[in-house]
Design a protein around this motif. Structure first.
Motif, mmCIF file in Angstrom:
data_model
loop_
_atom_site.group_PDB
_atom_site.id
_atom_site.type_symbol
_atom_site.label_atom_id
_atom_site.label_comp_id
_atom_site.label_asym_id
_atom_site.label_seq_id
_atom_site.Cartn_x
_atom_site.Cartn_y
_atom_site.Cartn_z
ATOM 1 N N ILE A 187 38.671 -75.599 77.373
ATOM 2 C CA ILE A 187 39.017 -76.633 78.349
ATOM 3 C C ILE A 187 39.956 -76.021 79.377
ATOM 4 C CG2 ILE A 187 39.985 -78.928 78.713
ATOM 5 C CD1 ILE A 187 39.617 -79.307 75.610
ATOM 6 N N GLY A 236 41.831 -83.672 80.403
ATOM 7 C CA GLY A 236 41.971 -82.549 79.484
ATOM 8 C C GLY A 236 42.677 -82.913 78.203
ATOM 9 N N LEU A 242 40.223 -84.594 76.082
ATOM 10 C CA LEU A 242 39.198 -83.667 75.607
ATOM 11 C C LEU A 242 39.702 -82.832 74.433
ATOM 12 C CD1 LEU A 242 37.444 -82.247 78.808
ATOM 13 C CD2 LEU A 242 36.343 -83.411 76.879
ATOM 14 N N PHE A 261 34.450 -76.765 79.532
ATOM 15 C CA PHE A 261 34.772 -77.916 80.362
ATOM 16 C C PHE A 261 35.827 -77.447 81.359
ATOM 17 C CE2 PHE A 261 33.834 -80.386 76.315
ATOM 18 C CZ PHE A 261 32.562 -80.763 76.725
ATOM 19 N N ALA A 321 43.471 -78.383 80.720
ATOM 20 C CA ALA A 321 43.683 -79.215 79.527
ATOM 21 C C ALA A 321 44.946 -80.058 79.602
ATOM 22 C CB ALA A 321 43.735 -78.327 78.278
#
Length: 314
Positions: A150, A158, A161, A219, A153
């Motif tokens: 990520i 983030g 996630l 991501f 993040a």
């Protein structure tokens, strides 16, 4: 009612007195207690949707909000007076947002009841960022044991996630500045990839050193196209890579056998209910970094370096 408004695209937000909207047929009127702040709010002020959707001025920004049902329009039977609710509202004409004391919205919009275990402030921090994170997880079909990077993040999306990846059993690599490392670990990161002025290596180079076998899922929430492409080079064939800001070259990803691309969140009430359930059970921590009053909206809109969510208290 008190509201934050802009008089034209690109104008500085200001406090104003606006009429209280009415709940028309099929609508509910919400007395707002809290409004989540998202980068997208500033983009709307700057005219990102100009020419794509109609706008009303003075424009009240704000997409996420939580409060109580103050009135119910004709034909509404799924919400009643006094219900605690939260929602994600991007309803044309744009300009009747959540940075205000009241908002009237269709009852069938991205609106959900708030469990007793979740405060209005926490609920208001969930919709846009949380739904985006959940959409990303489902689009990538993250599985137990996969390595998931990520980039970005520390922010709202983030931070969710990291937690959703940990809940799925993924090996989560999260980027963060050194002084945010502990928070990432507490949220569920397996590894933290530090960056900053004192760290010469790029994120991609750092991951190539620590995880030479590559990753399964990327991501990237913040990188421009050249940096996204470098980060996507870490993804193994058969993996997935997503950008939320339009930085992915989807043809280049396909050529390498990588799925994903540029994702625009489309989740709604069902996804919001799932996030609220996770928050109510304690499986999802709502990362709030600041709770300024509504009057300080101009100071926090578009502010860089977010660590978690900013929520305006109304």
């Amino acid at each position: 009612m008190r509201a934050i408004v802009v008089r034209e695209f690109g104008a500085k937000p200001e406090t104003a007195d606006m009429p209280i909207p009415e709940a028309g047929a099929g609508q509910v009127l919400i007395q707002l207690e809290a409004a989540g702040v998202n980068p997208f709010d500033q983009r709307i002020i700057d005219g990102f949707l100009n020419g794509r959707l109609p706008h009303d001025f003075p424009l009240i920004p704000g997409t996420d909000g939580a409060g109580t049902i103050a009135a119910v329009g004709a034909g509404v039977d799924d919400f009643t007076l006094g219900d605690r609710v939260v929602g994600k509202f991007l309803i044309p004409p744009i300009g009747h947002g959540t940075f205000a004391e009241y908002i009237a919205v269709p009852h069938d919009s991205a609106l959900a009841l708030v469990p007793d275990e979740v405060t209005s402030v926490r609920a208001a921090a969930l919709p846009t960022a949380g739904i985006t994170a959940l959409d990303l997880m489902r689009a990538a079909r993250v599985r137990d044991g996969q390595k998931m990077l990520i980039v970005g993040a520390s922010g709202g999306v983030g931070s969710y996630l990291v937690q959703l990846g940990a809940l799925a059993g993924a090996h989560v690599l999260a980027t963060a500045r050194p002084d945010d490392t502990d928070r990432m670990i507490r949220l569920g990161a397996t590894e933290v990839v530090n960056y900053g002025p004192a760290i010469p290596a790029s994120v991609a180079d750092s991951v190539r050193t620590t995880d030479p076998g590559g990753i399964d899922v990327l991501f990237d929430l913040v990188s421009a196209p050249p940096v996204f492409a470098d980060n996507a080079g870490l993804v193994r064939s058969g993996g997935a890579a997503f950008s939320t800001i339009g930085s992915a070259d989807e043809a280049a990803l396909r050529a390498r056998g990588i799925t994903g691309g540029n994702l625009e969140s489309s989740g709604g009430a069902a996804e919001l209910r799932e996030l609220l359930r996770l928050a109510a059970t304690g499986d999802l921590m709502v990362p709030i970094s600041a709770m300024p009053p509504l009057s300080e909206a101009a100071e926090v809109l578009g502010a860089p370096g977010a660590r978690g969510k900013t929520v305006l208290v109304i």
